[in-house]
Design an enzyme around this catalytic site. Structure first.
Site, PDB file in Angstrom:
ATOM      1  N   GLY A   1      23.495 -17.640 -89.077  1.00 24.80           N
ATOM      2  CA  GLY A   1      22.574 -18.523 -89.284  1.00 24.80           C
ATOM      3  C   GLY A   1      22.397 -18.966 -90.534  1.00 24.80           C
TER       4      GLY A   1
ATOM      5  N   ASP B   1      11.505 -25.327 -89.808  1.00 23.83           N
ATOM      6  CA  ASP B   1      11.960 -25.976 -88.835  1.00 23.83           C
ATOM      7  C   ASP B   1      11.187 -25.903 -87.559  1.00 23.83           C
ATOM      8  OD1 ASP B   1      12.332 -23.220 -88.587  1.00 23.83           O
ATOM      9  OD2 ASP B   1      14.350 -23.402 -88.265  1.00 23.83           O
TER      10      ASP B   1
ATOM     11  N   ASP C   1      28.604 -22.601 -89.428  1.00 25.12           N
ATOM     12  CA  ASP C   1      27.357 -22.223 -89.975  1.00 25.12           C
ATOM     13  C   ASP C   1      27.264 -21.339 -91.462  1.00 25.12           C
ATOM     14  OD1 ASP C   1      26.361 -23.109 -87.551  1.00 25.12           O
ATOM     15  OD2 ASP C   1      25.728 -21.535 -86.749  1.00 25.12           O
TER      16      ASP C   1
ATOM     17  N   HIS D   1      14.684 -17.217 -83.537  1.00 24.42           N
ATOM     18  CA  HIS D   1      14.320 -15.939 -83.428  1.00 24.42           C
ATOM     19  C   HIS D   1      14.413 -15.113 -84.813  1.00 24.42           C
ATOM     20  CE1 HIS D   1      15.067 -11.888 -81.741  1.00 24.42           C
ATOM     21  NE2 HIS D   1      13.652 -11.700 -82.036  1.00 24.42           N
TER      22      HIS D   1
ATOM     23  N   TYR E   1      14.995 -28.103 -92.206  1.00 22.81           N
ATOM     24  CA  TYR E   1      16.344 -29.043 -92.472  1.00 22.81           C
ATOM     25  C   TYR E   1      15.818 -30.393 -92.776  1.00 22.81           C
ATOM     26  CZ  TYR E   1      17.752 -24.367 -90.983  1.00 22.81           C
ATOM     27  OH  TYR E   1      17.788 -23.052 -90.703  1.00 22.81           O
TER      28      TYR E   1
END
Length: 469
Positions: free
Chosen positions: A180, A296, A130, A210, A335
């Site tokens: 993330g 997203d 990630d 979140h 994305y």
């Protein structure tokens, strides 16, 4: 209702090339004179789009270049103050992040032989798939963080009512580690800077994920209220953001989460968003608002599970703007680059009170990225995602959140006796150069004033008949 070409998503007639050449790209909102007319600033350093996470990585910084091309193509820059911000300094990053983590970011390189010797350190700082090590990682983080900090300074000194940084909004980064796709939490740094001047900050997050990094940073304070609308099932990254996460200590009930299921559509999302945000703003009475606009949450996103169209997402931004409170607006996730750029361009137009032609400009750079429809508003509703958020679920969700608001007991107050220093954000080198210039100017002024004074005395003492030039 008055007709507007900007509403033509599907035109029956095709225009000839000459007509297209002279067709306006935008028109001012029909209710422009009656609406809130903020001074908007746009903060963008083009170098932020030059970095690359990796071939298979979903995060693509070049989406920021596409966004900027759309903004310029529609001539939205004519309605904003434009700034090319400097990078955040090490000392500015240390306002939130730990020293050993920042040292690690600034020293690590993607060289394979070096990475092997750093195996234990990479595990310590959560480096992996990630959050990979890539060339220029520290520079990238300092550029997007610097843009957000520059935006806060323009809000604080009154130059802007709304400040936009689409390269920011990386809300997952923690004090000691990345998370993330986020290496530095520009939102936390921005809120810390805003708190030096504003008593209360409201943070709103409409990303698919979140906003855990921001919530965690302000979980114990009542001066920042965090509100996040996101997908939650206990497993979906970052697996936080349930209704029972409400804050602790002084911050109890100042963390609000709205966990949603797959496939939420435009009507359901907008209705829920407005029914929660209006009483929340009235109750908390924020001095400034930070809104994270992660793309997203759009339908057809590469990692997405929602079914929002661009206009619905934008309506959430437009609704918050309507309260007339100073705003910092930042980007976030997203994305599918062509849809990310469409969204943020559209939301820029909403913030500047401009209505855009739905057909993209003919002379737009990289226009082929938006084929086959070349539209600002493609249909993003995914047929394979059913809306699992039924009316009963959403109603219960709204009741639970509004019940939490009852415990806020009005807007919290705080003591603001001392004006915090360095609100302009000058670096040490900037200040030294500035003071040197002042000294030089002061010396020149004294020399000129002294010379003029001597000349005046000579004139006054001249005998009658003598000519003094």
């Amino acid at each position: 209702m008055a007709y507007s070409w900007a509403d033509d998503d599907d035109q029956t007639l095709q225009h000839d090339s000459k007509t297209l050449k002279y067709m306006p790209l935008y028109e001012l909102n029909s209710n422009f004179n009656q609406q809130y007319r903020p001074n908007v600033s746009y903060h963008y350093n083009e170098q932020v789009s030059h970095f690359h996470y990796g071939v298979r990585h979903p995060m693509k910084p070049f989406r920021l270049m596409l966004t900027d091309h759309l903004v310029i193509g529609y001539k939205l820059h004519e309605h904003m103050d434009l700034y090319k911000p400097r990078r955040a300094t090490r000392s500015e990053l240390l306002e939130f992040h730990s020293e050993d983590y920042i040292d690690f970011l600034s020293s690590i390189t993607p060289d394979q032989s070096a990475l092997k010797s750093y195996a234990d350190t990479l595990a310590k700082f959560n480096i992996g798939d990630d959050c990979p090590v890539f060339d220029g990682m520290y520079d990238y983080a300092s550029i997007y963080a610097g843009a957000s900090l520059d935006a806060t300074r323009k809000l604080i000194n009154g130059q802007s009512d709304i400040a936009i940084n689409w390269s920011g909004g990386l809300h997952h980064a923690k004090k000691f580690e990345p998370s993330g796709f986020c290496y530095v939490n520009d939102i936390v740094l921005s809120i810390l800077n805003l708190l030096r001047y504003y008593p209360r900050v409201l943070y709103i997050d409409i990303d698919l994920h979140h906003g855990d990094g921001v919530q965690e940073a302000f979980y114990t304070t009542d001066r920042v209220l965090t509100c996040s609308f996101h997908k939650y099932d206990g497993k979906f990254f970052p697996a936080t953001g349930n209704l029972d996460e409400t804050g602790i200590g002084k911050g109890k009930n100042f963390a609000i989460n709205v966990p949603l299921r797959d496939g939420v559509d435009d009507e359901s999302y907008i209705r829920l968003f407005k029914s929660i945000m209006e009483p929340l703003i009235n109750q908390f009475n924020p001095s400034v608002i930070v809104q994270q606009c992660g793309a997203d949450s759009l339908g057809c996103d590469r990692l997405g599970r929602f079914n929002l169209n661009i206009k619905a997402h934008g309506e959430c931004v437009n609704f918050i703007k309507s309260f007339g409170i100073p705003m910092l607006v930042v980007g976030g996730g997203g994305y599918t680059p062509r849809n990310v750029s469409r969204l943020w361009c559209y939301e820029t137009s909403l913030l500047t009170n401009v209505k855009l032609n739905s057909k993209l400009p003919e002379n737009l750079a990289f226009r082929n990225w938006f084929k086959p429809d070349y539209s600002l508003h493609p249909n993003l509703k995914g047929d394979n995602l059913q809306n699992q958020n039924d009316r009963k679920f959403l109603e219960n969700l709204k009741i639970t959140v509004l019940e939490q608001l009852r415990f806020l007991n009005g807007a919290p107050s705080c003591s603001m006796n001392e004006i915090p220093p360095d609100l302009q954000g000058f670096t040490k080198d900037d200040e030294e150069a500035f003071y040197e210039k002042l000294k030089e100017q002061d010396f020149n002024d004294k020399f000129i004033d002294g010379e003029a004074r001597d000349k005046k005395i000579m004139k006054d003492e001249a005998r009658i008949g003598e000519l003094m030039e």
